[in-house]
Design an enzyme around this catalytic site. Sequence first.
Site, PDB file in Angstrom:
ATOM      1  N   SER A   1      -2.281  -2.573   2.309  1.00  0.00           N
ATOM      2  CA  SER A   1      -3.233  -2.813   1.223  1.00  0.00           C
ATOM      3  C   SER A   1      -2.736  -2.243  -0.097  1.00  0.00           C
ATOM      4  O   SER A   1      -1.882  -1.354  -0.139  1.00  0.00           O
ATOM      5  CB  SER A   1      -4.588  -2.175   1.573  1.00  0.00           C
ATOM      6  OG  SER A   1      -5.049  -2.681   2.794  1.00  0.00           O
TER       7      SER A   1
HETATM    8  N1  SAM Z   1      -4.404   0.030   7.134  1.00  0.00           N
HETATM    9  C1  SAM Z   1      -3.189  -0.745   7.071  1.00  0.00           C
HETATM   10  C2  SAM Z   1      -2.108  -0.058   6.294  1.00  0.00           C
HETATM   11  O1  SAM Z   1      -2.329   1.065   5.793  1.00  0.00           O
HETATM   12  O2  SAM Z   1      -1.016  -0.635   6.223  1.00  0.00           O
HETATM   13  C3  SAM Z   1      -3.404  -2.141   6.579  1.00  0.00           C
HETATM   14  C4  SAM Z   1      -4.147  -2.943   7.547  1.00  0.00           C
HETATM   15  S1  SAM Z   1      -3.919  -4.685   7.462  1.00  0.00           S
HETATM   16  C5  SAM Z   1      -4.743  -5.100   6.002  1.00  0.00           C
HETATM   17  C6  SAM Z   1      -5.057  -5.117   8.787  1.00  0.00           C
HETATM   18  C7  SAM Z   1      -4.546  -4.766  10.168  1.00  0.00           C
HETATM   19  O3  SAM Z   1      -5.618  -4.895  11.091  1.00  0.00           O
HETATM   20  C8  SAM Z   1      -3.437  -5.685  10.652  1.00  0.00           C
HETATM   21  O4  SAM Z   1      -2.313  -4.947  11.006  1.00  0.00           O
HETATM   22  C9  SAM Z   1      -4.065  -6.377  11.863  1.00  0.00           C
HETATM   23  O5  SAM Z   1      -3.151  -6.703  12.891  1.00  0.00           O
HETATM   24  C10 SAM Z   1      -5.066  -5.334  12.310  1.00  0.00           C
HETATM   25  N2  SAM Z   1      -6.161  -5.826  13.158  1.00  0.00           N
HETATM   26  C11 SAM Z   1      -6.878  -6.986  13.061  1.00  0.00           C
HETATM   27  N3  SAM Z   1      -7.808  -7.036  14.033  1.00  0.00           N
HETATM   28  C12 SAM Z   1      -7.675  -5.902  14.774  1.00  0.00           C
HETATM   29  C13 SAM Z   1      -8.348  -5.386  15.917  1.00  0.00           C
HETATM   30  N4  SAM Z   1      -9.364  -6.026  16.530  1.00  0.00           N
HETATM   31  N5  SAM Z   1      -7.951  -4.183  16.403  1.00  0.00           N
HETATM   32  C14 SAM Z   1      -6.933  -3.494  15.821  1.00  0.00           C
HETATM   33  N6  SAM Z   1      -6.248  -3.948  14.737  1.00  0.00           N
HETATM   34  C15 SAM Z   1      -6.628  -5.135  14.215  1.00  0.00           C
END
Ligand code: SAM
Length: 211
Positions: free
Chosen positions: A52
Amino acid sequence: MVKNQLERRGIRDKQILNAFRTTPRHEFVPAAYQNMAYQDRPLPIGDGQTISQPYIVALMTELINPEPDHKILEIGTGSGYQAAILSQLVKEVFTIERHLALFQKTAQRFKKLGYTNIHPLQGDGSQGLPDEAPFDAILITAAAPKIPNILLNQLKNQGKIVAPVGERTSQILMRWTKQADGSLTKEQLSAVAFVPLRGEYGWLENEWPED
Ligand code: SAM
């Protein structure tokens, strides 16, 4: 980045600003994007996912009011940058990533950079982490269709959930605070754009297709 993107937009907490100063964001992005690591934008991290924008990471951090004795759950580890920021402000960070390859890469990164109070896990974070509950705060760093009760039940009293809620075209960053009597207050904060939360309580592929 700290001065122009965070302080200028109103992030004031000195400890949070300091955590951004001491966290090497370039270590959390793929080699091809390292020269853009401190720019005011999200960046691709592989598997169709993103790290992000720094300001959004700071805002979500500030919204949970982190304290040194806190135990936090992050859903959506991604690059690990948000967890790394939190790890400098609280006691323990549990973070769940759904993509196996991303989880493995990021778990290695935490080891290499020496973040010993981050506990990375692989699986469906939309169900939370009942075995480690209750948490002082839960951060969902992917767009949720709504906040499932299963997560609200894993919060301590006075605990907070911060999450983007909404559809592909529009999401709102929201904060829920659990009151001493167990009731919840809800605040709508700002418009944001995140990749989808998947899993049992997330978006289905036919509702929000993979990019
Ligand atoms: N917090 C992260 C960072 O600091 O880089 C950015 C997160 S990115 C915007 C969203 C993440 O959520 C992705 O890596 C995606 O694979 C993960 N995600 C989506 N659904 C999920 C779930 N049900 N459980 C765990 N992770 C999930």
